[in-house]
Design a protein around this motif. Structure first.
Motif, short mmCIF file in Angstrom:
data_model
loop_
_atom_site.label_atom_id
_atom_site.label_comp_id
_atom_site.label_asym_id
_atom_site.label_seq_id
_atom_site.Cartn_x
_atom_site.Cartn_y
_atom_site.Cartn_z
N LYS A 1 -4.55 -5.94 3.58
CA LYS A 1 -3.30 -5.43 4.16
C LYS A 1 -2.22 -6.49 4.39
N ARG B 1 0.79 -1.24 0.00
CA ARG B 1 0.00 0.00 0.00
C ARG B 1 0.81 1.27 0.00
N LYS C 1 -2.46 -1.18 -4.26
CA LYS C 1 -2.87 -0.44 -3.07
C LYS C 1 -4.22 -0.90 -2.53
N SER C 2 -5.00 -1.57 -3.36
CA SER C 2 -6.32 -2.01 -2.87
C SER C 2 -6.31 -3.46 -2.40
N GLN C 3 -5.13 -4.08 -2.36
CA GLN C 3 -5.06 -5.46 -1.85
C GLN C 3 -5.30 -5.46 -0.33
N ASP D 1 -2.70 1.10 -8.49
CA ASP D 1 -4.00 1.18 -7.79
C ASP D 1 -4.43 -0.20 -7.31
N ALA D 2 -4.24 -1.19 -8.15
CA ALA D 2 -4.63 -2.56 -7.78
C ALA D 2 -3.81 -3.05 -6.58
#
Ligand code: MN
Length: 419
Positions: free
Chosen positions: A394, A359, A390-392, A387-388
């Motif tokens: 945590k 992230r 960062k949206s995984q 973006d992908a």
């Protein structure tokens, strides 16, 4: 002329003169000697027990690293310790092997037997006896004069059998300073080569270390006739700082363990002291024969054989110390690794800098990773990949395979959702 040939055929006074010359030589050179106690104090950590063949492997690695001596075990305490020392004797070449002994003739006899195959200048005993009020009263049931007598008798007995004799007043940091100094004066007169200063329960801070070592040096007039060894525990998280302070205050020998394993919160971590010394030779003196580029493989070996895991953020050898997930750091590391490193991974034998995608990562690290995998995509798609990432969730670590899927989804649309 070698130390071995100096010693052979000498007796009594001549031997003591040679011993004093060796001590003067070490003191003059100003090189701090590393005494490793991984195989003794380190192994005392609950769960860290090592078999004799595992001890031999670690001892050989410590020999390669260049430590001056190995606290090889406590022969009177177990058959396994005697066996390990006997097996180490023929294969460990350079370090002095020392055996731990209480101030009892039987312990010194057991050490002599375990070390019988060793050259005289490559073996020694390390005597210890509790000297603090707590140890005298509650552990030994003896008064000061009885304790002092027991220690000096054992030193005299040990110097008959060994050229190298160290003596440590156990719990020295909680022993009355005047009594401590009296013990040091007496054991140096009785012929020890090294006096130990153990902070057995790890209660000291660097300021306390400085005060105590200064008082000892001011009140032990014969202190130059022996080497001063310091041994710290990490109960306050100060073991490494205390050891470095000890060096500044004239310690000639530092006792450490690999990964800082040991009783309770552990001992001084050898790799941390060695690397700190390598950065500031003007403060702590040269490292001598110690090769810091062997440290990380050694730390891993000790962790693997003892079963004591390395904390991921353990200085020097932890998983994350050369890894970075944050965008600004990653960008800096790619431009010049020194921007966000205290020293290069190769300095300590680590694998290299790892840029973790997560992230907090930025474009530069993503592009770098894609380039490394032979994937080329245009700028717009790099943004979609970022973006992908960062949206995984945590706790997801982005592996190469995972990244390939993300790239494929970003450039062609999610494959699982395509009819
Ligand atoms: Mn200890």
């Amino acid at each position: 002329m070698s130390i071995r040939s100096l010693f052979s055929g000498l007796h009594g006074h001549a031997k003591r003169r040679v011993k004093r010359e060796v001590i003067r030589h070490h003191r003059r050179r100003g090189v701090v000697l590393f005494s490793d106690t991984t195989l003794r104090d380190g192994e005392q950590m609950p769960g860290a027990t090592l078999d004799p063949d595992e001890k031999v492997r670690i001892a050989q690695a410590l020999d390669e690293l260049g430590v001056h001596s190995l606290d090889a075990g406590f022969p009177a305490s177990s058959v396994a310790d005697r066996e390990a020392i006997r097996r180490m004797s023929p294969v460990v070449k350079r370090p002095v092997l020392t055996a731990l002994c209480r101030t009892l003739p039987g312990d010194i006899d057991a050490a002599e037997e375990a070390l019988q195959d060793r050259a005289r200048h490559k073996r020694g005993v390390s005597l210890f006896c509790g000297t603090s009020p707590l140890h005298r009263r509650d552990k030994l049931g003896k008064d000061k004069s009885q304790v002092l007598r027991m220690i000096t008798d054992a030193v005299c007995y040990a110097t008959e059998k060994f050229e190298i004799v160290a003596c440590s007043p156990e719990d020295a940091s909680r022993t009355e300073l005047d009594f401590l100094c009296e013990i040091y004066r007496e054991v140096i007169d009785a012929g020890v080569t090294t006096i130990g200063f153990p902070d057995t329960v790890g209660v000291l801070t660097p300021d306390k270390v400085r005060d105590m070592l200064r008082q000892i040096q001011d009140n032990v007039p014969n202190i130059d006739k022996a080497l001063l060894a310091v041994h710290f525990h990490n109960d306050l998280g100060c073991a490494v700082a205390n050891t470095l302070e000890g060096i500044r205050e004239g310690a000639n020998v530092v006792q450490c363990t690999v990964n800082g394993i040991g009783e309770r919160a552990g001992n001084t971590s050898l790799e941390e002291v060695a690397v700190a010394m390598s950065l500031y030779p003007e403060l702590y003196g040269p490292l001598g024969k110690l090769d810091v580029s062997q440290l990380v493989p050694l730390c891993r070996l000790v962790s693997q054989l003892t079963g004591v895991p390395l904390p991921i953020n353990k200085p020097i050898a932890g998983q994350t110390v050369f890894a970075s997930e944050a965008g600004i750091h990653q960008d800096g590391l790619l431009k010049n690794p020194d921007t966000y490193l205290p020293f290069r991974p190769e300095h300590v034998g680590a694998d290299g800098v790892r840029l973790i995608l997560g992230r907090h990562s930025g474009r530069r690290a993503v592009e770098h990773r894609l380039h490394g995998m032979g994937l080329r995509i245009d700028d717009a798609h790099v943004n979609a990949v970022l973006d992908a990432i960062k949206s995984q969730p945590k706790d997801v670590l982005i592996t190469d395979d995972h990244l390939r899927r993300i790239v494929s989804d970003a450039t062609t649309g999610p494959s699982s959702e395509t009819p």
